[in-house]
Design an enzyme around this catalytic site. Sequence first.
Site, PDB file in Angstrom:
ATOM      1  CE1 TYR A 139     -50.544  28.870  -0.321  1.00 46.29           C
ATOM      2  CE2 TYR A 139     -52.227  29.928   1.036  1.00 46.29           C
ATOM      3  CZ  TYR A 139     -51.161  29.090   1.022  1.00 46.29           C
ATOM      4  OH  TYR A 139     -50.824  28.436   2.052  1.00 46.29           O
ATOM      5  CE  LYS A 191     -37.547  19.518  -4.717  1.00 45.17           C
ATOM      6  NZ  LYS A 191     -36.612  18.810  -4.081  1.00 45.17           N
ATOM      7  CG  ASP A 224     -35.381  19.763  -0.595  1.00 48.28           C
ATOM      8  OD1 ASP A 224     -34.913  20.747  -1.317  1.00 48.28           O
ATOM      9  OD2 ASP A 224     -35.400  18.448  -1.047  1.00 48.28           O
ATOM     10  CG  ASP A 248     -48.755  27.910   4.480  1.00 47.28           C
ATOM     11  OD1 ASP A 248     -48.906  28.629   5.612  1.00 47.28           O
ATOM     12  OD2 ASP A 248     -49.208  26.819   4.184  1.00 47.28           O
ATOM     13  CG  ASP A 252     -46.997  26.796  10.366  1.00 48.37           C
ATOM     14  OD1 ASP A 252     -47.366  27.928  10.325  1.00 48.37           O
ATOM     15  OD2 ASP A 252     -47.590  25.975  10.586  1.00 48.37           O
TER      16      ASP A 252
END
Length: 345
Positions: A139, A191, A224, A248, A252
């Site tokens: 970001y 990750k 994941d 982010d 959602d």
Amino acid sequence: MAVSDGAPPYHLRLMAHRIAVIGGDGIGPEVTTEALKVVRAAGVAIDATEFDLGGARYLRDGEILSDAILEELRGFDAILLGAVGTPEVPPGVIERGLLLKMRFDLDLYVNQRPFIGTGPGHTQPHDFVVIRENTEGPYVGEGGVLRKGTPHEVATQGSVNTRMGAERAIRYAFDLAVKRDGRKHVTLVHKTNVLTFAGDLWQRAFDAVAADYPGVGTAYNHVDAACIYFVQDPHRYDVIVTDNLFGDILTDLGGAVSGGIGLASSANLNPARTGPSMFEPVHGSAPDIVGTGKANPVAAILSAALMLDFLAEFAAADRIRAACDQPGPGTTTQIGDIIAARVAG
Ligand code: IPM
Ligand code: MN
């Protein structure tokens, strides 16, 4: 004392929280109106100042968020934001110039997003919270483009991870796990098997902070795998801490498995309180439903409840959360009225 301007009596005005309100674009102003209505119905004295900012303002006179307005915002106790962004403005202009500028310049380094709901196919409700690092990662806008528009175009977009930045978000997550009425458990999501530089920094920062909290359990999930668990086994989570981009995307998904994005609230916090924190629903400006009364104001109302938590108005915040249970169906205004009536009564 006689008060002629409709403002609360002077002794209440002295205690009122000074709130900067940025309704923004699309459904933003509609849901923000309902959030303010509910806060006032809960008996919390607020002194609201509206700021006309967002895509519509930008199209009108080019203003996005000048340093002068940012300085003005610093003087408030909190900022309540509806949603910003309009299809007529290219992607990134308002997001970077307004929303991310506030997150970065006001040092809103924690993005706290609670998820309470019953996921599809589940019978028991889950209750977890995502702590998203809010000032770093991809970001920050590091990178650039070379030979744009040619077959040899190159674009890079770096991810910035500082030990300080990761550590302060992780420490906030552990503090929250201690305070919260939960399992006293924090999961790091990253990750580390591919992003070996950033992942290693995060994992070492996490392990170091965890050592200070012997009463808090820990786990690690690759992002994941976390997506699968959000859907299949959300009950395993209490507090999750993760970086800006993973946070982010995951939030959602968190909204989708917790009753929909119309209920998802968020707090952009400056826990050091060197300036105001900012509260906004996770959803966007939804220009397709503006003016139809279809916008669900609950996410904005629950974001206002997070604001009241941060302003130490705990009882009012709890009453608002309780009142948000099954208020519909109805229009934006009707749902706001129902919740306002519940908190007032
Ligand atoms: C969010 C939004 C923002 C983000 C956008 C609008 C810049 O998706 O708050 O989750 O990516 O952080
Ligand atoms: Mn998002």
